[in-house]
Design a protein around this motif. Sequence first.
Motif, PDB file in Angstrom:
ATOM      1  N   VAL A   1       4.942  -1.500 -14.704  1.00 42.98           N
ATOM      2  CA  VAL A   1       5.110  -0.579 -14.350  1.00 42.98           C
ATOM      3  C   VAL A   1       5.689   0.222 -15.831  1.00 42.98           C
ATOM      4  O   VAL A   1       6.828  -0.497 -16.856  1.00 42.98           O
ATOM      5  CB  VAL A   1       6.480   0.175 -13.929  1.00 42.98           C
ATOM      6  CG1 VAL A   1       6.260   1.578 -13.435  1.00 42.98           C
ATOM      7  CG2 VAL A   1       5.827  -0.361 -12.545  1.00 42.98           C
ATOM      8  N   LEU A   2       5.096   1.433 -16.444  1.00 44.49           N
ATOM      9  CA  LEU A   2       5.277   1.833 -17.741  1.00 44.49           C
ATOM     10  C   LEU A   2       5.710   3.199 -17.618  1.00 44.49           C
ATOM     11  O   LEU A   2       5.115   4.509 -17.323  1.00 44.49           O
ATOM     12  CB  LEU A   2       4.119   1.891 -18.695  1.00 44.49           C
ATOM     13  CG  LEU A   2       3.393   0.342 -19.236  1.00 44.49           C
ATOM     14  CD1 LEU A   2       1.749   0.650 -19.445  1.00 44.49           C
ATOM     15  CD2 LEU A   2       4.397  -0.188 -19.252  1.00 44.49           C
ATOM     16  N   THR A   3       6.167   3.676 -18.948  1.00 47.20           N
ATOM     17  CA  THR A   3       6.257   5.650 -19.181  1.00 47.20           C
ATOM     18  C   THR A   3       5.534   5.432 -20.005  1.00 47.20           C
ATOM     19  O   THR A   3       5.694   5.064 -21.677  1.00 47.20           O
ATOM     20  CB  THR A   3       8.323   5.461 -19.410  1.00 47.20           C
ATOM     21  OG1 THR A   3       9.061   4.902 -17.775  1.00 47.20           O
ATOM     22  CG2 THR A   3       7.885   6.906 -19.863  1.00 47.20           C
ATOM     23  N   ILE A   4       4.825   6.406 -20.244  1.00 46.32           N
ATOM     24  CA  ILE A   4       4.178   6.815 -20.851  1.00 46.32           C
ATOM     25  C   ILE A   4       3.503   8.839 -21.604  1.00 46.32           C
ATOM     26  O   ILE A   4       4.524   8.975 -20.420  1.00 46.32           O
ATOM     27  CB  ILE A   4       2.540   5.676 -20.928  1.00 46.32           C
ATOM     28  CG1 ILE A   4       1.871   7.272 -18.743  1.00 46.32           C
ATOM     29  CG2 ILE A   4       2.554   4.785 -20.393  1.00 46.32           C
ATOM     30  CD1 ILE A   4       0.431   7.586 -18.935  1.00 46.32           C
ATOM     31  N   ALA A   5       3.536   8.552 -22.371  1.00 50.81           N
ATOM     32  CA  ALA A   5       3.453  10.335 -22.974  1.00 50.81           C
ATOM     33  C   ALA A   5       1.812   9.723 -24.163  1.00 50.81           C
ATOM     34  O   ALA A   5       1.529   8.823 -24.217  1.00 50.81           O
ATOM     35  CB  ALA A   5       4.678   9.600 -24.421  1.00 50.81           C
ATOM     36  N   VAL A   6       1.408  10.558 -22.685  1.00 52.88           N
ATOM     37  CA  VAL A   6       0.428  11.632 -23.199  1.00 52.88           C
ATOM     38  C   VAL A   6       0.414  13.012 -23.728  1.00 52.88           C
ATOM     39  O   VAL A   6       0.908  14.043 -24.044  1.00 52.88           O
ATOM     40  CB  VAL A   6      -0.989  11.830 -21.599  1.00 52.88           C
ATOM     41  CG1 VAL A   6      -1.670  12.461 -21.770  1.00 52.88           C
ATOM     42  CG2 VAL A   6      -0.173  10.456 -20.850  1.00 52.88           C
ATOM     43  N   GLU A   7      -0.768  13.193 -24.853  1.00 53.85           N
ATOM     44  CA  GLU A   7      -1.613  13.948 -25.996  1.00 53.85           C
ATOM     45  C   GLU A   7      -2.713  14.207 -25.869  1.00 53.85           C
ATOM     46  O   GLU A   7      -3.281  13.182 -26.241  1.00 53.85           O
ATOM     47  CB  GLU A   7      -0.571  14.492 -27.330  1.00 53.85           C
ATOM     48  CG  GLU A   7       1.115  14.262 -27.549  1.00 53.85           C
ATOM     49  CD  GLU A   7       1.370  14.175 -28.932  1.00 53.85           C
ATOM     50  OE1 GLU A   7       0.484  14.058 -30.033  1.00 53.85           O
ATOM     51  OE2 GLU A   7       2.701  14.030 -28.401  1.00 53.85           O
ATOM     52  N   ALA A   8      -3.103  15.169 -25.408  1.00 52.24           N
ATOM     53  CA  ALA A   8      -4.432  15.325 -25.664  1.00 52.24           C
ATOM     54  C   ALA A   8      -5.073  14.885 -24.811  1.00 52.24           C
ATOM     55  O   ALA A   8      -5.874  14.515 -25.413  1.00 52.24           O
ATOM     56  CB  ALA A   8      -4.978  16.056 -27.235  1.00 52.24           C
ATOM     57  N   GLY A   9      -4.418  14.211 -23.862  1.00 53.86           N
ATOM     58  CA  GLY A   9      -5.097  13.385 -22.365  1.00 53.86           C
ATOM     59  C   GLY A   9      -5.363  12.146 -23.102  1.00 53.86           C
ATOM     60  O   GLY A   9      -5.880  11.273 -22.054  1.00 53.86           O
ATOM     61  N   GLU A  10      -4.318  11.529 -24.410  1.00 54.17           N
ATOM     62  CA  GLU A  10      -5.125  10.416 -24.969  1.00 54.17           C
ATOM     63  C   GLU A  10      -3.099   9.838 -24.407  1.00 54.17           C
ATOM     64  O   GLU A  10      -2.637  10.206 -25.277  1.00 54.17           O
ATOM     65  CB  GLU A  10      -5.265  10.322 -25.831  1.00 54.17           C
ATOM     66  CG  GLU A  10      -6.493  10.384 -26.309  1.00 54.17           C
ATOM     67  CD  GLU A  10      -7.351  10.148 -27.712  1.00 54.17           C
ATOM     68  OE1 GLU A  10      -6.697   9.498 -28.150  1.00 54.17           O
ATOM     69  OE2 GLU A  10      -8.605  10.907 -27.395  1.00 54.17           O
ATOM     70  N   LEU A  11      -3.652   8.443 -24.426  1.00 52.44           N
ATOM     71  CA  LEU A  11      -1.932   7.794 -24.229  1.00 52.44           C
ATOM     72  C   LEU A  11      -1.108   7.707 -25.678  1.00 52.44           C
ATOM     73  O   LEU A  11      -2.183   7.348 -26.689  1.00 52.44           O
ATOM     74  CB  LEU A  11      -2.173   6.163 -24.463  1.00 52.44           C
ATOM     75  CG  LEU A  11      -1.124   5.384 -23.851  1.00 52.44           C
ATOM     76  CD1 LEU A  11      -0.087   5.489 -22.787  1.00 52.44           C
ATOM     77  CD2 LEU A  11      -1.473   3.936 -24.249  1.00 52.44           C
ATOM     78  N   ARG A  12      -0.041   8.189 -26.735  1.00 49.10           N
ATOM     79  CA  ARG A  12       0.882   8.083 -27.103  1.00 49.10           C
ATOM     80  C   ARG A  12       1.346   7.210 -27.852  1.00 49.10           C
ATOM     81  O   ARG A  12       1.156   6.271 -28.799  1.00 49.10           O
ATOM     82  CB  ARG A  12       1.355   9.562 -27.503  1.00 49.10           C
ATOM     83  CG  ARG A  12      -0.014  10.577 -27.637  1.00 49.10           C
ATOM     84  CD  ARG A  12      -0.992  10.302 -29.163  1.00 49.10           C
ATOM     85  NE  ARG A  12      -1.229  11.672 -29.074  1.00 49.10           N
ATOM     86  CZ  ARG A  12      -3.109  10.957 -29.918  1.00 49.10           C
ATOM     87  NH1 ARG A  12      -3.328  10.555 -30.270  1.00 49.10           N
ATOM     88  NH2 ARG A  12      -3.838  11.801 -29.773  1.00 49.10           N
ATOM     89  N   THR A  13       2.429   6.738 -26.745  1.00 53.28           N
ATOM     90  CA  THR A  13       3.206   5.912 -26.079  1.00 53.28           C
ATOM     91  C   THR A  13       3.665   5.418 -25.249  1.00 53.28           C
ATOM     92  O   THR A  13       3.179   6.025 -24.284  1.00 53.28           O
ATOM     93  CB  THR A  13       4.689   6.356 -27.037  1.00 53.28           C
ATOM     94  OG1 THR A  13       4.832   7.331 -25.790  1.00 53.28           O
ATOM     95  CG2 THR A  13       4.727   6.955 -28.158  1.00 53.28           C
TER      96      THR A  13
END
Length: 101
Positions: free
Chosen positions: A52-64
């Motif tokens: 399980v991950l917490t992710i940040a998405v920008e412009a449809g792509e994984l950032r963190t």
Amino acid sequence: MTLDDGTYTAVIDRFEADQAVLLVEDEDGALCGEVVADRAELPEAGQHVDAVLTIAVEAGELRTATYEEAETKRRTEQVRDRFDQLSERLSSDKGDGDRTE
């Protein structure tokens, strides 16, 4: 489906070569999309199926991406408990059919 920019919970579904396929959940835990990312972009401890991950998405792509160890363990235990309950139920159902009345 393109995800809006933001922070999400995601679960690693599978790896395809050097790519990871993450299933992304909305606030209610329902599946709302998927993200494909380079395996190298993921935290080392979280590079396994069902992490399980917490992710940040920008412009449809994984950032963190941050590995959520406690949540991964909680979900794994929850699945194991359900499996054990089903197993017990199947075992007891089997015994019922052997009885003669």
